[in-house]
Write an enzyme that holds these catalytic residues in place. Structure first.
Site, PDB file in Angstrom:
ATOM      1  N   PRO A 249      32.440  32.298  44.172  1.00  0.00           N
ATOM      2  CG  PRO A 249      33.093  32.258  41.934  1.00  0.00           C
ATOM      3  CD  PRO A 249      32.358  33.086  42.920  1.00  0.00           C
ATOM      4  CG  ASP A 422      35.470  36.223  43.592  1.00  0.00           C
ATOM      5  OD1 ASP A 422      35.279  35.314  42.762  1.00  0.00           O
ATOM      6  OD2 ASP A 422      34.692  37.180  43.754  1.00  0.00           O
ATOM      7  CG  HIS A 423      38.707  30.330  40.795  1.00  0.00           C
ATOM      8  ND1 HIS A 423      39.577  30.644  39.771  1.00  0.00           N
ATOM      9  CD2 HIS A 423      39.100  29.104  41.248  1.00  0.00           C
ATOM     10  CE1 HIS A 423      40.438  29.654  39.605  1.00  0.00           C
ATOM     11  NE2 HIS A 423      40.184  28.705  40.494  1.00  0.00           N
ATOM     12  NE  ARG A 424      32.639  36.242  41.467  1.00  0.00           N
ATOM     13  CZ  ARG A 424      31.692  36.966  42.081  1.00  0.00           C
ATOM     14  NH1 ARG A 424      30.519  37.173  41.489  1.00  0.00           N
ATOM     15  NH2 ARG A 424      31.913  37.465  43.287  1.00  0.00           N
ATOM     16  CB  CYS A 426      43.063  36.054  39.835  1.00  0.00           C
ATOM     17  SG  CYS A 426      43.027  35.201  41.435  1.00  0.00           S
TER      18      CYS A 426
END
Length: 452
Positions: A249, A422-424, A426
Protein backbone atom coordinates in the site's frame (compact mmCIF):
# COMPACT_ATOMS: atom_id res chain seq x y z
CA UNK A 1 34.95 -45.72 -25.42
CA UNK A 2 34.27 -42.09 -24.49
CA UNK A 3 31.72 -41.41 -21.78
CA UNK A 4 29.06 -38.82 -22.57
CA UNK A 5 28.41 -36.38 -19.73
CA UNK A 6 25.33 -34.19 -19.65
CA UNK A 7 25.81 -30.71 -18.21
CA UNK A 8 22.60 -29.07 -17.02
CA UNK A 9 22.00 -25.35 -16.48
CA UNK A 10 23.09 -24.71 -12.88
CA UNK A 11 21.25 -22.67 -10.29
CA UNK A 12 22.58 -19.15 -10.83
CA UNK A 13 21.35 -17.94 -7.45
CA UNK A 14 18.83 -15.37 -6.21
CA UNK A 15 15.92 -17.77 -6.79
CA UNK A 16 16.25 -17.63 -10.60
CA UNK A 17 14.36 -20.39 -12.41
CA UNK A 18 15.80 -20.05 -15.90
CA UNK A 19 18.00 -18.12 -18.30
CA UNK A 20 17.91 -17.05 -21.93
CA UNK A 21 20.66 -18.13 -24.31
CA UNK A 22 22.43 -14.99 -25.54
CA UNK A 23 25.45 -16.47 -27.34
CA UNK A 24 27.01 -19.90 -27.70
CA UNK A 25 30.76 -19.78 -27.04
CA UNK A 26 31.57 -23.28 -28.31
CA UNK A 27 30.59 -25.33 -31.35
CA UNK A 28 29.48 -28.94 -31.63
CA UNK A 29 32.62 -31.02 -32.19
CA UNK A 30 34.89 -28.56 -30.38
CA UNK A 31 37.38 -29.76 -27.78
CA UNK A 32 36.92 -27.85 -24.53
CA UNK A 33 38.85 -27.72 -21.26
CA UNK A 34 37.48 -28.16 -17.75
CA UNK A 35 35.63 -25.01 -16.60
CA UNK A 36 35.76 -23.37 -20.02
CA UNK A 37 32.77 -21.03 -20.63
CA UNK A 38 30.41 -22.66 -23.12
CA UNK A 39 27.49 -20.25 -23.27
CA UNK A 40 26.53 -16.71 -22.35
CA UNK A 41 23.07 -16.48 -20.79
CA UNK A 42 20.87 -13.65 -19.65
CA UNK A 43 19.14 -14.05 -16.33
CA UNK A 44 16.66 -11.69 -14.76
CA UNK A 45 19.64 -10.01 -13.08
CA UNK A 46 22.57 -9.96 -15.49
CA UNK A 47 24.36 -11.51 -18.47
CA UNK A 48 26.81 -14.20 -17.30
CA UNK A 49 29.11 -16.80 -18.83
CA UNK A 50 28.49 -20.40 -17.77
CA UNK A 51 31.53 -22.74 -17.59
CA UNK A 52 31.24 -26.49 -18.10
CA UNK A 53 32.75 -28.76 -15.41
CA UNK A 54 33.72 -31.40 -18.01
CA UNK A 55 36.59 -31.41 -20.46
CA UNK A 56 36.35 -33.24 -23.79
CA UNK A 57 34.41 -32.96 -27.06
CA UNK A 58 31.10 -31.10 -27.27
CA UNK A 59 28.59 -33.55 -28.78
CA UNK A 60 25.37 -31.55 -28.45
CA UNK A 61 24.05 -28.10 -27.59
CA UNK A 62 20.57 -27.40 -26.28
CA UNK A 63 18.67 -24.23 -27.09
CA UNK A 64 18.96 -21.65 -29.83
CA UNK A 65 20.02 -18.08 -29.16
CA UNK A 66 17.05 -16.24 -27.70
CA UNK A 67 15.53 -19.43 -26.27
CA UNK A 68 14.91 -19.74 -22.52
CA UNK A 69 16.28 -22.77 -20.67
CA UNK A 70 15.02 -23.80 -17.24
CA UNK A 71 17.43 -24.37 -14.37
CA UNK A 72 18.23 -28.08 -14.32
CA UNK A 73 17.48 -28.60 -18.02
CA UNK A 74 20.23 -30.00 -20.32
CA UNK A 75 22.64 -27.38 -21.64
CA UNK A 76 25.39 -29.35 -23.43
CA UNK A 77 26.68 -32.91 -23.61
CA UNK A 78 30.41 -33.64 -23.65
CA UNK A 79 32.26 -36.82 -24.63
CA UNK A 80 34.94 -37.21 -21.96
CA UNK A 81 37.65 -39.77 -21.45
CA UNK A 82 36.68 -42.95 -19.64
CA UNK A 83 38.95 -44.49 -17.03
CA UNK A 84 40.60 -46.52 -19.81
CA UNK A 85 41.46 -43.62 -22.04
CA UNK A 86 38.52 -43.52 -24.47
CA UNK A 87 38.19 -39.97 -25.73
CA UNK A 88 41.80 -39.18 -24.99
CA UNK A 89 42.89 -42.05 -27.27
CA UNK A 90 40.39 -40.89 -29.88
CA UNK A 91 41.90 -37.43 -30.09
CA UNK A 92 45.51 -38.54 -29.67
CA UNK A 93 46.35 -38.15 -33.34
CA UNK A 94 44.83 -34.69 -33.56
CA UNK A 95 46.58 -31.36 -32.89
CA UNK A 96 43.68 -30.67 -30.57
CA UNK A 97 44.54 -33.59 -28.36
CA UNK A 98 46.52 -31.40 -26.02
CA UNK A 99 43.24 -29.83 -24.92
CA UNK A 100 41.67 -33.21 -24.10
CA UNK A 101 41.62 -34.26 -20.45
CA UNK A 102 44.34 -36.68 -19.41
CA UNK A 103 42.31 -38.62 -16.91
CA UNK A 104 38.81 -38.99 -15.55
CA UNK A 105 39.85 -36.98 -12.50
CA UNK A 106 40.41 -33.99 -14.75
CA UNK A 107 37.10 -34.18 -16.57
CA UNK A 108 34.76 -34.73 -13.63
CA UNK A 109 34.78 -32.08 -10.96
CA UNK A 110 32.29 -29.67 -9.42
CA UNK A 111 31.29 -26.50 -11.23
CA UNK A 112 33.72 -23.78 -10.19
CA UNK A 113 31.16 -21.01 -10.55
CA UNK A 114 29.38 -19.28 -13.38
CA UNK A 115 31.32 -16.58 -15.16
CA UNK A 116 34.73 -17.87 -13.99
CA UNK A 117 36.94 -20.27 -15.94
CA UNK A 118 40.45 -21.48 -15.16
CA UNK A 119 41.40 -21.61 -18.82
CA UNK A 120 39.47 -18.66 -20.24
CA UNK A 121 42.37 -17.75 -22.50
CA UNK A 122 42.82 -21.26 -23.92
CA UNK A 123 42.73 -21.43 -27.72
CA UNK A 124 39.59 -23.09 -29.04
CA UNK A 125 40.05 -26.16 -31.21
CA UNK A 126 37.83 -27.83 -33.77
CA UNK A 127 37.97 -31.55 -34.44
CA UNK A 128 35.94 -31.82 -37.57
CA UNK A 129 32.27 -31.09 -36.99
CA UNK A 130 30.33 -28.07 -38.18
CA UNK A 131 28.44 -25.90 -35.77
CA UNK A 132 24.75 -26.50 -35.28
CA UNK A 133 22.54 -23.75 -36.73
CA UNK A 134 21.75 -21.21 -34.00
CA UNK A 135 18.07 -21.35 -34.79
CA UNK A 136 17.74 -25.16 -34.55
CA UNK A 137 15.15 -26.04 -31.91
CA UNK A 138 16.82 -29.36 -31.03
CA UNK A 139 20.44 -30.20 -30.15
CA UNK A 140 22.83 -31.32 -32.87
CA UNK A 141 24.96 -34.33 -32.00
CA UNK A 142 28.18 -35.52 -33.64
CA UNK A 143 31.10 -37.66 -32.56
CA UNK A 144 34.63 -36.60 -31.79
CA UNK A 145 36.81 -37.66 -34.76
CA UNK A 146 40.58 -37.80 -34.46
CA UNK A 147 41.60 -35.29 -37.10
CA UNK A 148 40.09 -32.21 -38.77
CA UNK A 149 37.68 -32.94 -41.60
CA UNK A 150 35.30 -31.02 -43.79
CA UNK A 151 32.00 -29.91 -42.18
CA UNK A 152 29.39 -32.59 -41.65
CA UNK A 153 25.72 -32.01 -42.37
CA UNK A 154 24.17 -31.70 -38.91
CA UNK A 155 21.31 -33.91 -37.82
CA UNK A 156 18.63 -33.07 -35.32
CA UNK A 157 17.62 -36.11 -33.26
CA UNK A 158 15.05 -35.92 -30.53
CA UNK A 159 17.84 -36.50 -28.03
CA UNK A 160 21.62 -36.12 -28.32
CA UNK A 161 23.28 -39.09 -30.06
CA UNK A 162 26.97 -39.90 -29.97
CA UNK A 163 27.91 -41.57 -33.26
CA UNK A 164 30.66 -44.16 -32.66
CA UNK A 165 32.93 -43.26 -35.58
CA UNK A 166 36.65 -42.70 -35.16
CA UNK A 167 37.97 -42.61 -38.72
CA UNK A 168 37.50 -39.30 -40.54
CA UNK A 169 37.63 -41.27 -43.82
CA UNK A 170 34.51 -43.16 -42.81
CA UNK A 171 32.76 -39.92 -41.92
CA UNK A 172 33.74 -38.37 -45.25
CA UNK A 173 32.53 -41.38 -47.20
CA UNK A 174 29.19 -41.25 -45.37
CA UNK A 175 28.85 -37.55 -46.07
CA UNK A 176 29.67 -37.85 -49.76
CA UNK A 177 27.22 -40.71 -50.21
CA UNK A 178 24.46 -39.11 -48.12
CA UNK A 179 24.45 -41.82 -45.45
CA UNK A 180 22.99 -40.97 -42.04
CA UNK A 181 25.52 -42.38 -39.56
CA UNK A 182 23.03 -42.19 -36.70
CA UNK A 183 20.88 -44.81 -38.47
CA UNK A 184 23.72 -47.37 -38.74
CA UNK A 185 24.70 -50.16 -36.38
CA UNK A 186 28.44 -50.60 -36.35
CA UNK A 187 30.08 -53.99 -36.84
CA UNK A 188 33.28 -53.01 -35.10
CA UNK A 189 34.23 -53.31 -31.40
CA UNK A 190 31.65 -51.70 -29.08
CA UNK A 191 29.44 -50.87 -32.08
CA UNK A 192 32.13 -48.86 -33.90
CA UNK A 193 30.99 -47.95 -37.42
CA UNK A 194 33.46 -49.25 -40.02
CA UNK A 195 33.95 -48.46 -43.73
CA UNK A 196 32.19 -51.70 -44.69
CA UNK A 197 29.08 -50.60 -42.75
CA UNK A 198 28.87 -47.40 -44.76
CA UNK A 199 29.44 -49.23 -48.06
CA UNK A 200 26.61 -51.66 -47.26
CA UNK A 201 24.34 -48.70 -46.48
CA UNK A 202 25.27 -47.10 -49.83
CA UNK A 203 24.47 -50.31 -51.70
CA UNK A 204 21.10 -50.61 -49.94
CA UNK A 205 20.33 -46.99 -50.73
CA UNK A 206 21.02 -47.53 -54.46
CA UNK A 207 18.76 -50.58 -54.54
CA UNK A 208 15.89 -48.87 -52.72
CA UNK A 209 13.26 -46.86 -54.63
CA UNK A 210 13.53 -43.10 -54.52
CA UNK A 211 11.43 -41.56 -51.74
CA UNK A 212 8.48 -39.37 -52.57
CA UNK A 213 9.00 -35.65 -52.38
CA UNK A 214 7.96 -34.25 -49.01
CA UNK A 215 4.80 -32.22 -48.80
CA UNK A 216 5.37 -28.47 -48.50
CA UNK A 217 5.35 -27.16 -44.97
CA UNK A 218 2.28 -25.31 -43.84
CA UNK A 219 2.68 -21.52 -43.72
CA UNK A 220 3.60 -20.12 -40.35
CA UNK A 221 1.11 -17.67 -38.92
CA UNK A 222 2.61 -14.31 -38.09
CA UNK A 223 1.08 -12.13 -35.41
CA UNK A 224 -0.32 -8.98 -36.95
CA UNK A 225 0.10 -6.81 -33.87
CA UNK A 226 3.80 -7.36 -33.37
CA UNK A 227 3.57 -8.96 -29.92
CA UNK A 228 6.91 -9.01 -28.13
CA UNK A 229 7.27 -11.81 -25.55
CA UNK A 230 8.13 -10.91 -21.97
CA UNK A 231 11.36 -12.69 -21.08
CA UNK A 232 14.69 -12.15 -19.42
CA UNK A 233 15.07 -8.82 -17.67
CA UNK A 234 11.74 -7.40 -18.86
CA UNK A 235 9.88 -10.44 -17.54
CA UNK A 236 11.60 -10.14 -14.16
CA UNK A 237 10.85 -6.41 -13.97
CA UNK A 238 7.22 -6.99 -14.89
CA UNK A 239 6.80 -9.67 -12.24
CA UNK A 240 8.49 -7.59 -9.55
CA UNK A 241 6.53 -4.42 -10.27
CA UNK A 242 3.27 -6.34 -10.44
CA UNK A 243 3.97 -7.88 -7.07
CA UNK A 244 4.92 -4.53 -5.58
CA UNK A 245 1.77 -2.87 -6.88
CA UNK A 246 -0.35 -5.77 -5.67
CA UNK A 247 1.10 -6.19 -2.17
CA UNK A 248 2.39 -2.79 -1.02
CA UNK A 249 0.00 0.00 0.00
CA UNK A 250 2.21 2.80 -1.30
CA UNK A 251 1.67 6.53 -0.94
CA UNK A 252 3.58 9.49 -2.38
CA UNK A 253 4.26 13.00 -1.14
CA UNK A 254 6.33 15.69 -2.82
CA UNK A 255 7.82 19.14 -2.36
CA UNK A 256 9.66 21.71 -4.46
CA UNK A 257 13.14 22.60 -3.23
CA UNK A 258 15.60 25.37 -4.05
CA UNK A 259 18.78 23.53 -5.08
CA UNK A 260 20.80 26.66 -5.82
CA UNK A 261 23.05 26.27 -2.76
CA UNK A 262 23.55 22.56 -3.39
CA UNK A 263 24.71 23.25 -6.95
CA UNK A 264 27.00 25.99 -5.68
CA UNK A 265 28.51 23.54 -3.18
CA UNK A 266 29.12 21.03 -5.97
CA UNK A 267 30.91 23.66 -8.07
CA UNK A 268 33.02 24.59 -5.06
CA UNK A 269 33.98 20.97 -4.36
CA UNK A 270 34.86 20.31 -7.98
CA UNK A 271 37.09 23.39 -8.09
CA UNK A 272 39.46 21.70 -5.63
CA UNK A 273 41.87 18.81 -6.42
CA UNK A 274 40.39 15.33 -6.24
CA UNK A 275 37.64 13.26 -7.86
CA UNK A 276 34.68 15.15 -9.27
CA UNK A 277 31.52 15.06 -7.17
CA UNK A 278 28.25 14.38 -8.96
CA UNK A 279 24.81 15.62 -8.00
CA UNK A 280 23.81 11.99 -7.51
CA UNK A 281 26.62 11.50 -4.98
CA UNK A 282 25.45 14.53 -2.97
CA UNK A 283 21.87 13.26 -3.02
CA UNK A 284 23.04 9.81 -1.95
CA UNK A 285 24.89 11.35 0.99
CA UNK A 286 21.75 13.28 1.96
CA UNK A 287 19.74 10.04 1.83
CA UNK A 288 22.10 8.17 4.16
CA UNK A 289 21.95 11.02 6.69
CA UNK A 290 18.15 11.21 6.45
CA UNK A 291 17.78 7.45 6.92
CA UNK A 292 19.92 7.63 10.06
CA UNK A 293 17.37 10.09 11.43
CA UNK A 294 14.35 8.08 10.17
CA UNK A 295 15.51 4.43 10.39
CA UNK A 296 11.99 3.02 10.04
CA UNK A 297 12.19 3.90 6.33
CA UNK A 298 15.23 1.67 5.80
CA UNK A 299 13.15 -1.44 6.31
CA UNK A 300 10.94 -4.05 4.67
CA UNK A 301 7.88 -6.05 5.62
CA UNK A 302 8.37 -9.80 6.09
CA UNK A 303 7.12 -12.23 3.45
CA UNK A 304 4.13 -13.26 5.56
CA UNK A 305 3.33 -9.65 6.48
CA UNK A 306 3.61 -10.33 10.18
CA UNK A 307 6.57 -8.09 10.96
CA UNK A 308 8.90 -5.32 9.85
CA UNK A 309 12.63 -5.87 9.35
CA UNK A 310 14.77 -2.84 10.26
CA UNK A 311 18.01 -2.92 8.28
CA UNK A 312 21.16 -1.85 10.11
CA UNK A 313 23.03 -1.01 6.88
CA UNK A 314 21.90 1.19 4.00
CA UNK A 315 22.29 -0.69 0.73
CA UNK A 316 21.42 2.15 -1.60
CA UNK A 317 19.89 1.24 -4.94
CA UNK A 318 19.78 3.82 -7.72
CA UNK A 319 18.12 3.76 -11.11
CA UNK A 320 20.53 3.52 -14.06
CA UNK A 321 19.89 3.16 -17.77
CA UNK A 322 21.82 0.33 -19.39
CA UNK A 323 21.88 -1.78 -22.55
CA UNK A 324 19.19 -4.05 -21.16
CA UNK A 325 16.93 -1.22 -20.01
CA UNK A 326 16.48 0.40 -16.63
CA UNK A 327 18.32 -1.45 -13.86
CA UNK A 328 18.89 -0.74 -10.17
CA UNK A 329 22.51 -1.33 -9.07
CA UNK A 330 23.16 -1.32 -5.32
CA UNK A 331 25.84 0.56 -3.37
CA UNK A 332 26.65 -1.63 -0.37
CA UNK A 333 26.98 -0.01 3.06
CA UNK A 334 26.38 3.46 1.67
CA UNK A 335 26.12 4.89 5.18
CA UNK A 336 29.83 4.12 5.77
CA UNK A 337 31.10 5.88 2.63
CA UNK A 338 32.19 9.48 2.22
CA UNK A 339 30.72 11.67 -0.52
CA UNK A 340 33.76 11.00 -2.72
CA UNK A 341 33.55 7.26 -2.09
CA UNK A 342 29.86 7.29 -2.92
CA UNK A 343 30.63 9.14 -6.15
CA UNK A 344 33.30 6.64 -7.15
CA UNK A 345 31.05 3.63 -6.51
CA UNK A 346 28.07 5.23 -8.23
CA UNK A 347 30.27 5.96 -11.24
CA UNK A 348 31.63 2.41 -11.38
CA UNK A 349 28.20 0.83 -11.18
CA UNK A 350 26.79 3.24 -13.75
CA UNK A 351 29.50 2.28 -16.24
CA UNK A 352 28.85 -1.41 -15.59
CA UNK A 353 25.14 -0.81 -16.19
CA UNK A 354 25.86 0.88 -19.52
CA UNK A 355 28.12 -1.97 -20.65
CA UNK A 356 25.73 -4.65 -19.41
CA UNK A 357 28.37 -6.21 -17.12
CA UNK A 358 26.62 -5.89 -13.76
CA UNK A 359 26.66 -9.10 -11.74
CA UNK A 360 23.57 -10.53 -9.99
CA UNK A 361 25.09 -9.56 -6.63
CA UNK A 362 25.35 -5.92 -7.74
CA UNK A 363 21.66 -5.86 -8.65
CA UNK A 364 20.15 -7.35 -5.51
CA UNK A 365 19.90 -6.70 -1.79
CA UNK A 366 18.92 -3.02 -1.82
CA UNK A 367 17.15 -1.52 1.19
CA UNK A 368 16.32 1.96 -0.20
CA UNK A 369 16.24 3.40 -3.73
CA UNK A 370 17.27 6.82 -5.05
CA UNK A 371 15.62 7.55 -8.40
CA UNK A 372 17.03 10.53 -10.30
CA UNK A 373 14.48 10.70 -13.11
CA UNK A 374 15.45 14.31 -13.72
CA UNK A 375 18.05 13.01 -16.20
CA UNK A 376 15.09 12.26 -18.50
CA UNK A 377 14.02 15.91 -18.39
CA UNK A 378 10.91 15.41 -16.24
CA UNK A 379 9.89 17.11 -13.01
CA UNK A 380 7.93 14.54 -11.05
CA UNK A 381 6.85 10.93 -10.79
CA UNK A 382 4.93 8.50 -8.58
CA UNK A 383 7.09 5.38 -8.99
CA UNK A 384 6.30 1.84 -7.94
CA UNK A 385 8.45 0.70 -5.03
CA UNK A 386 11.30 -1.71 -5.63
CA UNK A 387 9.89 -4.72 -3.74
CA UNK A 388 10.57 -5.54 -0.91
CA UNK A 389 11.94 -2.07 -0.09
CA UNK A 390 9.72 0.30 1.86
CA UNK A 391 10.71 3.66 0.37
CA UNK A 392 12.08 5.50 -2.65
CA UNK A 393 13.21 9.11 -3.10
CA UNK A 394 12.63 10.61 -6.53
CA UNK A 395 14.44 13.70 -7.82
CA UNK A 396 13.24 15.69 -10.82
CA UNK A 397 15.29 17.91 -13.12
CA UNK A 398 17.05 20.92 -11.62
CA UNK A 399 15.94 23.89 -13.68
CA UNK A 400 15.97 27.68 -13.37
CA UNK A 401 12.60 28.98 -12.15
CA UNK A 402 11.21 32.16 -10.57
CA UNK A 403 11.41 31.71 -6.80
CA UNK A 404 10.86 33.91 -3.76
CA UNK A 405 14.21 34.06 -2.01
CA UNK A 406 14.94 36.38 0.94
CA UNK A 407 11.60 38.09 0.47
CA UNK A 408 12.29 38.94 -3.17
CA UNK A 409 11.51 37.29 -6.47
CA UNK A 410 14.63 35.75 -8.01
CA UNK A 411 15.64 33.12 -10.54
CA UNK A 412 16.76 30.02 -8.63
CA UNK A 413 17.68 26.43 -9.49
CA UNK A 414 14.65 24.43 -8.39
CA UNK A 415 13.89 20.72 -8.26
CA UNK A 416 10.89 18.66 -7.26
CA UNK A 417 11.43 15.91 -4.70
CA UNK A 418 8.95 13.05 -4.39
CA UNK A 419 8.88 10.38 -1.75
CA UNK A 420 7.02 7.07 -2.16
CA UNK A 421 6.71 4.86 0.90
CA UNK A 422 5.08 1.69 2.19
CA UNK A 423 2.31 2.93 4.47
CA UNK A 424 2.64 -0.21 6.58
CA UNK A 425 6.06 0.79 7.95
CA UNK A 426 5.17 4.33 8.94
CA UNK A 427 2.53 7.04 8.98
CA UNK A 428 2.45 10.13 6.81
CA UNK A 429 4.09 12.22 9.51
CA UNK A 430 7.28 10.14 9.36
CA UNK A 431 7.33 10.21 5.57
CA UNK A 432 6.72 13.95 5.54
CA UNK A 433 9.45 14.50 8.13
CA UNK A 434 11.93 12.53 6.03
CA UNK A 435 11.09 14.44 2.87
CA UNK A 436 11.24 17.80 4.62
CA UNK A 437 14.66 16.98 6.06
CA UNK A 438 15.94 16.00 2.61
CA UNK A 439 14.55 19.23 1.12
CA UNK A 440 16.21 21.28 3.88
CA UNK A 441 19.56 19.61 3.14
CA UNK A 442 19.15 20.38 -0.56
CA UNK A 443 18.36 24.02 0.19
CA UNK A 444 20.93 24.38 2.99
CA UNK A 445 23.62 21.73 2.45
CA UNK A 446 25.58 23.12 5.39
CA UNK A 447 23.09 21.23 7.59
CA UNK A 448 24.95 18.05 6.68
CA UNK A 449 27.90 19.17 8.78
CA UNK A 450 25.83 18.59 11.92
CA UNK A 451 25.37 14.96 10.91
CA UNK A 452 29.01 14.15 9.98
Amino acid sequence: MPVVREFRLPDLGEGLTGAEVVRWMVEVGEVIAVDQPVVEVETAKAVVEVPCPYGGVVTARYGAEGEEIAVGAPLVTVAVASAGGGAADTAASSPASSASPASSAEVERPLVGYGVAESRGARRRRVGAAAAPASAPAPVAVAAPAAPAEPVEPVAPAAPVVVPVISPLVRRLAREQGVDLTALTGSGPDGLIMRADVERAVAAKVAAPAPAAPAPAAPVAVAQNGVVPLRGLRKAVAEKLSRSHREIPAATCWVDADATELMALRRQLNATPGPKVSVLALLARICTVALARFPELNSSVTEDGSGIVRHSAVHLGFAAQGERGLVVPVVRNAQARSTEQLGEELGRLTESARSGSLTPAELTGGTFTLNNYGVFGVDGSTPILNHPEAAMLGVGRIVAKPWVHGGELAVREVTQLSFTFDHRVCDGGTAGGFLRFVADCVEQPGMLLRQL
